[in-house]
Design a protein around this motif. Structure first.
Motif, short mmCIF file in Angstrom:
data_model
loop_
_atom_site.label_atom_id
_atom_site.label_comp_id
_atom_site.label_asym_id
_atom_site.label_seq_id
_atom_site.Cartn_x
_atom_site.Cartn_y
_atom_site.Cartn_z
N MET A 1 -18.31 -37.60 -40.56
CA MET A 1 -19.62 -37.00 -40.80
C MET A 1 -20.01 -37.31 -42.24
SD MET A 1 -20.58 -33.45 -39.07
CE MET A 1 -19.06 -32.58 -38.83
N VAL A 2 -21.20 -37.85 -42.41
CA VAL A 2 -21.67 -38.25 -43.73
C VAL A 2 -22.97 -37.50 -44.03
CG1 VAL A 2 -22.42 -40.21 -45.16
CG2 VAL A 2 -20.72 -40.56 -43.36
N THR A 3 -22.99 -36.79 -45.15
CA THR A 3 -24.20 -36.07 -45.54
C THR A 3 -24.84 -36.77 -46.72
OG1 THR A 3 -23.13 -34.03 -44.84
CG2 THR A 3 -25.15 -33.80 -46.15
N ALA A 4 -26.14 -37.04 -46.63
CA ALA A 4 -26.86 -37.70 -47.71
C ALA A 4 -27.53 -36.66 -48.61
CB ALA A 4 -27.92 -38.64 -47.14
N SER A 5 -27.96 -37.12 -49.79
CA SER A 5 -28.48 -36.19 -50.79
C SER A 5 -29.74 -35.47 -50.33
CB SER A 5 -28.75 -36.92 -52.10
OG SER A 5 -29.64 -37.99 -51.89
N ASN A 6 -30.46 -36.02 -49.36
CA ASN A 6 -31.65 -35.30 -48.89
C ASN A 6 -31.33 -34.32 -47.76
OD1 ASN A 6 -31.41 -36.89 -46.63
ND2 ASN A 6 -33.51 -37.68 -46.70
N GLY A 7 -30.07 -34.15 -47.48
CA GLY A 7 -29.68 -33.14 -46.49
C GLY A 7 -29.45 -33.68 -45.09
N SER A 8 -29.90 -34.90 -44.84
CA SER A 8 -29.67 -35.48 -43.51
C SER A 8 -28.20 -35.82 -43.35
CB SER A 8 -30.47 -36.77 -43.36
OG SER A 8 -31.77 -36.49 -42.98
N PHE A 9 -27.70 -35.77 -42.12
CA PHE A 9 -26.33 -36.23 -41.94
C PHE A 9 -26.19 -37.06 -40.68
CE2 PHE A 9 -26.19 -32.36 -39.52
CZ PHE A 9 -25.29 -32.62 -38.50
N ARG A 10 -25.16 -37.88 -40.65
CA ARG A 10 -24.85 -38.70 -39.49
C ARG A 10 -23.44 -38.34 -39.04
NH1 ARG A 10 -29.26 -39.24 -39.58
NH2 ARG A 10 -30.65 -41.03 -39.67
N ARG A 11 -23.30 -38.15 -37.73
CA ARG A 11 -21.97 -37.91 -37.18
C ARG A 11 -21.59 -39.13 -36.37
NH1 ARG A 11 -19.80 -32.77 -33.73
NH2 ARG A 11 -18.12 -33.89 -32.68
N ILE A 12 -20.46 -39.70 -36.68
CA ILE A 12 -20.02 -40.91 -35.99
C ILE A 12 -18.74 -40.57 -35.24
CG2 ILE A 12 -19.25 -43.30 -36.29
CD1 ILE A 12 -21.18 -42.30 -39.10
N ASP A 13 -18.87 -40.42 -33.93
CA ASP A 13 -17.72 -40.03 -33.10
C ASP A 13 -16.90 -41.25 -32.72
OD1 ASP A 13 -17.82 -37.15 -32.70
OD2 ASP A 13 -19.76 -37.53 -31.74
N ASN A 14 -15.60 -41.10 -32.80
CA ASN A 14 -14.67 -42.15 -32.35
C ASN A 14 -15.05 -43.53 -32.89
OD1 ASN A 14 -13.45 -40.06 -30.98
ND2 ASN A 14 -14.39 -40.55 -29.01
N LEU A 15 -15.18 -43.62 -34.16
CA LEU A 15 -15.50 -44.92 -34.79
C LEU A 15 -14.40 -45.93 -34.51
CD1 LEU A 15 -17.20 -46.66 -36.77
CD2 LEU A 15 -15.83 -45.70 -38.62
N THR A 16 -13.17 -45.46 -34.50
CA THR A 16 -12.05 -46.36 -34.23
C THR A 16 -11.37 -45.96 -32.93
OG1 THR A 16 -10.33 -45.01 -35.27
CG2 THR A 16 -11.59 -46.47 -36.72
N SER A 17 -10.53 -46.84 -32.44
CA SER A 17 -9.66 -46.47 -31.32
C SER A 17 -8.43 -45.80 -31.93
CB SER A 17 -9.28 -47.72 -30.53
OG SER A 17 -8.44 -48.53 -31.33
N GLU A 18 -7.42 -45.54 -31.10
CA GLU A 18 -6.20 -44.90 -31.65
C GLU A 18 -5.48 -45.85 -32.61
OE1 GLU A 18 -6.96 -44.91 -28.42
OE2 GLU A 18 -6.74 -42.87 -27.63
N VAL A 19 -5.74 -47.13 -32.45
CA VAL A 19 -5.08 -48.12 -33.31
C VAL A 19 -6.07 -48.59 -34.37
CG1 VAL A 19 -3.85 -50.32 -33.35
CG2 VAL A 19 -3.73 -48.86 -31.32
N TRP A 20 -5.80 -48.25 -35.59
CA TRP A 20 -6.63 -48.69 -36.71
C TRP A 20 -5.71 -48.97 -37.88
CZ3 TRP A 20 -5.95 -45.35 -40.77
CH2 TRP A 20 -5.55 -44.07 -40.44
N TYR A 21 -6.25 -49.65 -38.88
CA TYR A 21 -5.37 -50.11 -39.96
C TYR A 21 -5.90 -49.70 -41.33
CZ TYR A 21 -3.66 -53.00 -36.17
OH TYR A 21 -3.15 -53.40 -34.97
N PHE A 22 -4.99 -49.33 -42.19
CA PHE A 22 -5.36 -49.14 -43.60
C PHE A 22 -5.75 -50.50 -44.15
CE2 PHE A 22 -2.55 -45.45 -42.99
CZ PHE A 22 -3.42 -44.47 -43.43
N GLY A 23 -6.76 -50.52 -45.00
CA GLY A 23 -7.22 -51.78 -45.57
C GLY A 23 -8.35 -52.42 -44.76
N GLN A 24 -8.65 -51.86 -43.58
CA GLN A 24 -9.71 -52.41 -42.75
C GLN A 24 -11.02 -51.65 -42.98
OE1 GLN A 24 -8.72 -55.51 -41.48
NE2 GLN A 24 -9.80 -54.85 -39.64
N THR A 25 -12.14 -52.35 -42.72
CA THR A 25 -13.44 -51.71 -42.79
C THR A 25 -14.00 -51.57 -41.39
OG1 THR A 25 -13.85 -52.59 -45.00
CG2 THR A 25 -15.80 -51.99 -43.69
N TYR A 26 -14.50 -50.40 -41.07
CA TYR A 26 -15.09 -50.14 -39.76
C TYR A 26 -16.55 -49.79 -39.94
CZ TYR A 26 -10.23 -50.17 -38.34
OH TYR A 26 -8.93 -50.56 -38.13
N GLU A 27 -17.39 -50.40 -39.10
CA GLU A 27 -18.83 -50.20 -39.26
C GLU A 27 -19.38 -49.36 -38.11
OE1 GLU A 27 -21.01 -53.82 -39.65
OE2 GLU A 27 -22.94 -52.80 -39.78
#
Ligand SMILES: *[C@@H]1O[C@H](CO)[C@@H](O)[C@H](O)[C@H]1NC(C)=O
Ligand SMILES: *[C@@H]1O[C@H](CO)[C@@H](O)[C@H](O)[C@H]1NC(C)=O
Length: 274
Positions: A243-269
């Protein structure tokens, strides 16, 4: 009668004081939030190849990989706001309203405003007075720009130029940032998550971050430095949500961005952005 006159005079003075107060009240007290053109100054650093713009106090690391390129700036203490302004966009243009201002004669006439993302901190230089080298000392607002960006507005021989700036808010994509969704670069280790949030559109400024695994509750993250946020919960083997909250108060919730397998050092969009 005298009392009446005095009352009238005092009322008039009080009214004038209120009018003056209203007139001098700044549109916005926080210099990093102004959305109307506001006077400031700009200098530059580095050379034309822009190699010096890498890294920076916001923690974005390689600015080309992150999509910011050279459209960046180091902000003075008063604008940097302890890193909370990292990721915000500003428009900057030469301020030609005062023909006597130092450096103004080097401004290009009719140059379009430049647009930059805050990626770095221009620290105070207490050894120098704020009007003679200590440009980034509080309470001054100041932008230290890559040479290429400065050169869109003025000849570099100026050294320092008077500028006007304003926050630049976008609905979605725009050239100072890469297109696409909010990006999360996962750093740290199983016991210490350090997440860099970047490519944030809209207000650009992230004021709160939360993270969870599919078997945990939300962890309220704390700002470690720049736009790196930390949380001490073990999430390995779980789908990650944010969950990301911006300075104007809006927020975005991103559910299950990754699967159970994810890696440190990786970027997920994420699929979404502000
Ligand atoms: C915050 O900014 C975004 C992007 O500019 C906009 O879509 C949203 O409506 C704004 N939210 C509020 C609460 O003003
Ligand atoms: C996320 O994944 C979990 C675990 O697989 C699942 O229970 C949940 O419904 C998913 N949430 C969404 C919004 O898809």
């Amino acid at each position: 009668m005298a009392a009446l006159v005095r009352f009238a005079v005092e009322s008039a003075m009080a009214l004038m004081a209120i009018v003056l107060l209203l007139r001098t009240k700044p549109v916005d007290a926080s210099p990093w939030l102004v959305t109307t053109w506001t006077p400031s100054h700009a200098t530059f650093y580095g050379t034309y190849d822009g190699a010096e713009t890498m890294g920076g106090a916001c923690g974005y690391g390689n600015l080309w990989w992150r999509g910011y390129g050279l459209n960046t700036a180091a902000l003075s203490e008063a604008l940097f706001n302890n890193g909370a302004t990292c990721g915000a966009c500003f428009q900057i243009r030469c301020d030609t309203t005062n023909p006597d201002a130092y450096g103004v004669k080097f401004c290009y006439k009719d140059a379009a405003p430049i647009t930059i993302t805050a990626t770095n901190h221009c620290p105070p230089n207490w050894a120098k007075p704020s009007d003679m080298g200590g440009w980034c000392n509080p309470p001054r607002t100041h932008f230290d720009l890559p040479l290429v960006m400065f050169s869109y507005m003025a000849q570099s021989v100026a050294g320092i130029i008077p500028v006007q700036y304003r926050r630049y808010l976008t609905i979605s994509r725009y050239p100072a940032r890469g297109a696409g969704g909010i990006k999360f670069s996962l750093g740290g280790n199983p016991y210490f998550n350090l997440v860099l949030v970047h490519n944030v559109a809209g207000a650009g400024i992230v004021t709160a971050m939360q993270m969870k695994g599919d078997k945990t509750t939300w962890c309220t993250m704390t700002r470690n430095w720049g736009q790196n946020w930390e949380c001490h919960v073990k999430f390995t083997g779980q789908k990650l949500s944010f969950m990301v909250t911006a300075s104007n108060g809006s927020f975005r919730r991103i559910d299950n961005l990754t699967s159970e397998v994810w890696y440190f050092g990786q970027t997920y969009e994420a699929c979404s952005n502000f």
